[in-house]
Design a protein around this motif. Sequence first.
Motif, PDB file in Angstrom:
ATOM      1  N   ASP A   1      -8.749  -4.265  -1.695  1.00 26.02           N
ATOM      2  CA  ASP A   1      -8.629  -4.921  -2.990  1.00 26.02           C
ATOM      3  C   ASP A   1      -7.343  -4.571  -3.733  1.00 26.02           C
ATOM      4  OD1 ASP A   1     -11.129  -6.080  -2.601  1.00 26.02           O
ATOM      5  OD2 ASP A   1     -12.163  -4.411  -3.578  1.00 26.02           O
ATOM      6  N   LYS A   2      -6.805  -3.397  -3.495  1.00 24.72           N
ATOM      7  CA  LYS A   2      -5.638  -2.941  -4.240  1.00 24.72           C
ATOM      8  C   LYS A   2      -4.312  -3.229  -3.549  1.00 24.72           C
ATOM      9  CE  LYS A   2      -7.416   0.532  -7.276  1.00 24.72           C
ATOM     10  NZ  LYS A   2      -7.127   1.822  -7.879  1.00 24.72           N
ATOM     11  N   THR A   3      -4.340  -3.913  -2.405  1.00 24.92           N
ATOM     12  CA  THR A   3      -3.098  -4.201  -1.690  1.00 24.92           C
ATOM     13  C   THR A   3      -2.975  -5.690  -1.434  1.00 24.92           C
ATOM     14  OG1 THR A   3      -4.183  -3.777   0.444  1.00 24.92           O
ATOM     15  CG2 THR A   3      -3.009  -1.939  -0.574  1.00 24.92           C
ATOM     16  N   LYS A   4      -1.734  -6.102  -1.225  1.00 29.16           N
ATOM     17  CA  LYS A   4      -1.450  -7.502  -0.941  1.00 29.16           C
ATOM     18  C   LYS A   4      -2.062  -7.910   0.394  1.00 29.16           C
ATOM     19  CE  LYS A   4       2.993  -8.501  -2.804  1.00 29.16           C
ATOM     20  NZ  LYS A   4       4.416  -8.639  -2.485  1.00 29.16           N
TER      21      LYS A   4
ATOM     22  N   ASP B   1       6.987  -3.612   0.118  1.00 34.65           N
ATOM     23  CA  ASP B   1       5.544  -3.843   0.244  1.00 34.65           C
ATOM     24  C   ASP B   1       4.886  -2.732   1.064  1.00 34.65           C
ATOM     25  OD1 ASP B   1       5.779  -6.254  -1.139  1.00 34.65           O
ATOM     26  OD2 ASP B   1       5.691  -7.495   0.670  1.00 34.65           O
ATOM     27  N   VAL B   2       5.558  -2.315   2.133  1.00 36.57           N
ATOM     28  CA  VAL B   2       5.043  -1.234   2.977  1.00 36.57           C
ATOM     29  C   VAL B   2       4.955   0.055   2.153  1.00 36.57           C
ATOM     30  CG1 VAL B   2       5.542   0.252   4.970  1.00 36.57           C
ATOM     31  CG2 VAL B   2       5.785  -2.232   5.166  1.00 36.57           C
ATOM     32  N   ALA B   3       5.994   0.347   1.379  1.00 32.33           N
ATOM     33  CA  ALA B   3       5.996   1.556   0.549  1.00 32.33           C
ATOM     34  C   ALA B   3       4.854   1.519  -0.463  1.00 32.33           C
ATOM     35  CB  ALA B   3       7.342   1.710  -0.159  1.00 32.33           C
ATOM     36  N   LYS B   4       4.620   0.378  -1.069  1.00 32.55           N
ATOM     37  CA  LYS B   4       3.530   0.242  -2.047  1.00 32.55           C
ATOM     38  C   LYS B   4       2.171   0.416  -1.361  1.00 32.55           C
ATOM     39  CE  LYS B   4       1.792  -0.657  -6.048  1.00 32.55           C
ATOM     40  NZ  LYS B   4       1.630   0.452  -6.951  1.00 32.55           N
ATOM     41  N   LEU B   5       2.015  -0.143  -0.163  1.00 36.49           N
ATOM     42  CA  LEU B   5       0.773   0.019   0.600  1.00 36.49           C
ATOM     43  C   LEU B   5       0.548   1.499   0.923  1.00 36.49           C
ATOM     44  CD1 LEU B   5      -1.671  -1.075   2.221  1.00 36.49           C
ATOM     45  CD2 LEU B   5      -0.105  -1.385   4.136  1.00 36.49           C
ATOM     46  N   ILE B   6       1.593   2.182   1.360  1.00 35.98           N
ATOM     47  CA  ILE B   6       1.489   3.611   1.671  1.00 35.98           C
ATOM     48  C   ILE B   6       1.055   4.382   0.434  1.00 35.98           C
ATOM     49  CG2 ILE B   6       2.820   5.682   2.277  1.00 35.98           C
ATOM     50  CD1 ILE B   6       4.526   3.799   4.102  1.00 35.98           C
ATOM     51  N   GLU B   7       1.658   4.069  -0.687  1.00 35.35           N
ATOM     52  CA  GLU B   7       1.303   4.758  -1.932  1.00 35.35           C
ATOM     53  C   GLU B   7      -0.169   4.525  -2.286  1.00 35.35           C
ATOM     54  OE1 GLU B   7       2.756   4.039  -6.317  1.00 35.35           O
ATOM     55  OE2 GLU B   7       4.300   5.074  -5.139  1.00 35.35           O
ATOM     56  N   THR B   8      -0.648   3.299  -2.085  1.00 30.96           N
ATOM     57  CA  THR B   8      -2.051   2.980  -2.367  1.00 30.96           C
ATOM     58  C   THR B   8      -2.982   3.722  -1.417  1.00 30.96           C
ATOM     59  OG1 THR B   8      -1.453   0.809  -3.241  1.00 30.96           O
ATOM     60  CG2 THR B   8      -3.732   1.102  -2.532  1.00 30.96           C
ATOM     61  N   VAL B   9      -2.652   3.753  -0.134  1.00 33.07           N
ATOM     62  CA  VAL B   9      -3.466   4.474   0.845  1.00 33.07           C
ATOM     63  C   VAL B   9      -3.514   5.952   0.463  1.00 33.07           C
ATOM     64  CG1 VAL B   9      -3.583   5.245   3.247  1.00 33.07           C
ATOM     65  CG2 VAL B   9      -3.101   2.838   2.723  1.00 33.07           C
ATOM     66  N   TYR B  10      -2.371   6.507   0.135  1.00 31.61           N
ATOM     67  CA  TYR B  10      -2.305   7.916  -0.234  1.00 31.61           C
ATOM     68  C   TYR B  10      -3.165   8.204  -1.459  1.00 31.61           C
ATOM     69  CZ  TYR B  10       0.180  12.044   1.267  1.00 31.61           C
ATOM     70  OH  TYR B  10       0.493  13.242   1.851  1.00 31.61           O
TER      71      TYR B  10
ATOM     72  N   GLU C   1      -1.425  -2.216  10.586  1.00 32.47           N
ATOM     73  CA  GLU C   1      -1.748  -3.284  11.536  1.00 32.47           C
ATOM     74  C   GLU C   1      -2.753  -4.266  10.937  1.00 32.47           C
ATOM     75  OE1 GLU C   1      -3.018  -1.332  15.127  1.00 32.47           O
ATOM     76  OE2 GLU C   1      -0.991  -0.585  15.538  1.00 32.47           O
ATOM     77  N   TYR C   2      -3.752  -3.762  10.203  1.00 34.05           N
ATOM     78  CA  TYR C   2      -4.725  -4.655   9.555  1.00 34.05           C
ATOM     79  C   TYR C   2      -4.034  -5.591   8.578  1.00 34.05           C
ATOM     80  CZ  TYR C   2      -8.290  -1.351  11.258  1.00 34.05           C
ATOM     81  OH  TYR C   2      -9.072  -0.549  12.034  1.00 34.05           O
ATOM     82  N   LYS C   3      -2.925  -5.138   7.992  1.00 35.11           N
ATOM     83  CA  LYS C   3      -2.167  -5.951   7.036  1.00 35.11           C
ATOM     84  C   LYS C   3      -1.082  -6.780   7.722  1.00 35.11           C
ATOM     85  CE  LYS C   3      -4.074  -4.927   3.100  1.00 35.11           C
ATOM     86  NZ  LYS C   3      -4.669  -5.946   2.250  1.00 35.11           N
ATOM     87  N   GLY C   4      -1.049  -6.741   9.059  1.00 38.86           N
ATOM     88  CA  GLY C   4      -0.102  -7.564   9.802  1.00 38.86           C
ATOM     89  C   GLY C   4       1.269  -6.945   9.992  1.00 38.86           C
ATOM     90  N   VAL C   5       1.395  -5.648   9.770  1.00 33.56           N
ATOM     91  CA  VAL C   5       2.676  -4.964   9.902  1.00 33.56           C
ATOM     92  C   VAL C   5       2.721  -4.241  11.241  1.00 33.56           C
ATOM     93  CG1 VAL C   5       4.196  -3.195   8.940  1.00 33.56           C
ATOM     94  CG2 VAL C   5       2.848  -4.648   7.411  1.00 33.56           C
ATOM     95  N   GLU C   6       3.731  -4.555  12.032  1.00 26.33           N
ATOM     96  CA  GLU C   6       3.924  -3.864  13.298  1.00 26.33           C
ATOM     97  C   GLU C   6       4.808  -2.652  13.048  1.00 26.33           C
ATOM     98  OE1 GLU C   6       5.698  -4.878  17.685  1.00 26.33           O
ATOM     99  OE2 GLU C   6       4.873  -6.521  16.480  1.00 26.33           O
ATOM    100  N   ALA C   7       4.256  -1.477  13.311  1.00 25.65           N
ATOM    101  CA  ALA C   7       4.984  -0.239  13.041  1.00 25.65           C
ATOM    102  C   ALA C   7       4.508   0.858  13.978  1.00 25.65           C
ATOM    103  CB  ALA C   7       4.767   0.188  11.592  1.00 25.65           C
ATOM    104  N   LYS C   8       5.358   1.843  14.167  1.00 23.16           N
ATOM    105  CA  LYS C   8       5.016   3.064  14.887  1.00 23.16           C
ATOM    106  C   LYS C   8       5.103   4.177  13.852  1.00 23.16           C
ATOM    107  CE  LYS C   8       5.120   5.914  18.647  1.00 23.16           C
ATOM    108  NZ  LYS C   8       3.929   6.656  18.693  1.00 23.16           N
TER     109      LYS C   8
END
Length: 157
Positions: A53-56, A64-73, A129-136
Amino acid sequence: MARIENPLLLSIYGQLVDKILAETGNIEEANERLRELGRSMAEQIYLTTEIVDKTKDTVMTREDVAKLIETVYKTLFDKKPSEIDMESARGSVRVTDTSCIWCQDVNLEGMHGFGYCEVFSGILQAILEYKGVEAKVFEESCHATGGSACTWNVRLA
């Protein structure tokens, strides 16, 4: 040092880390097993917390990735990381925590390269990955093994 809010959780995690180290033949294999543990935990975390609910819905930029990380944290640890850096590593986002909750009061000597907190790498990679971001995602330095802080690298594809 942060106050241990949930000693039972950290005790269970410490036991899992000890078990993985006893069962694996090398540090990289142990790191991968911890990342896999995090990936398996991520679905439950993602579905049972307010992260959805709190992420795009669509994460497109490094910001956007940085904001998602901040929300997860914030959702997982009830705090912000010490730093989220998008400048020093091209194509990556670095997350630094000087008072990491995973490795509070843990001191492992002679374990250079071991990411005691790699479980967070797996959690974060799966949520991206759930948000569609491919990352390692991997831990670059760990306070438990002598680093000044725990730092994770989110290398975007």
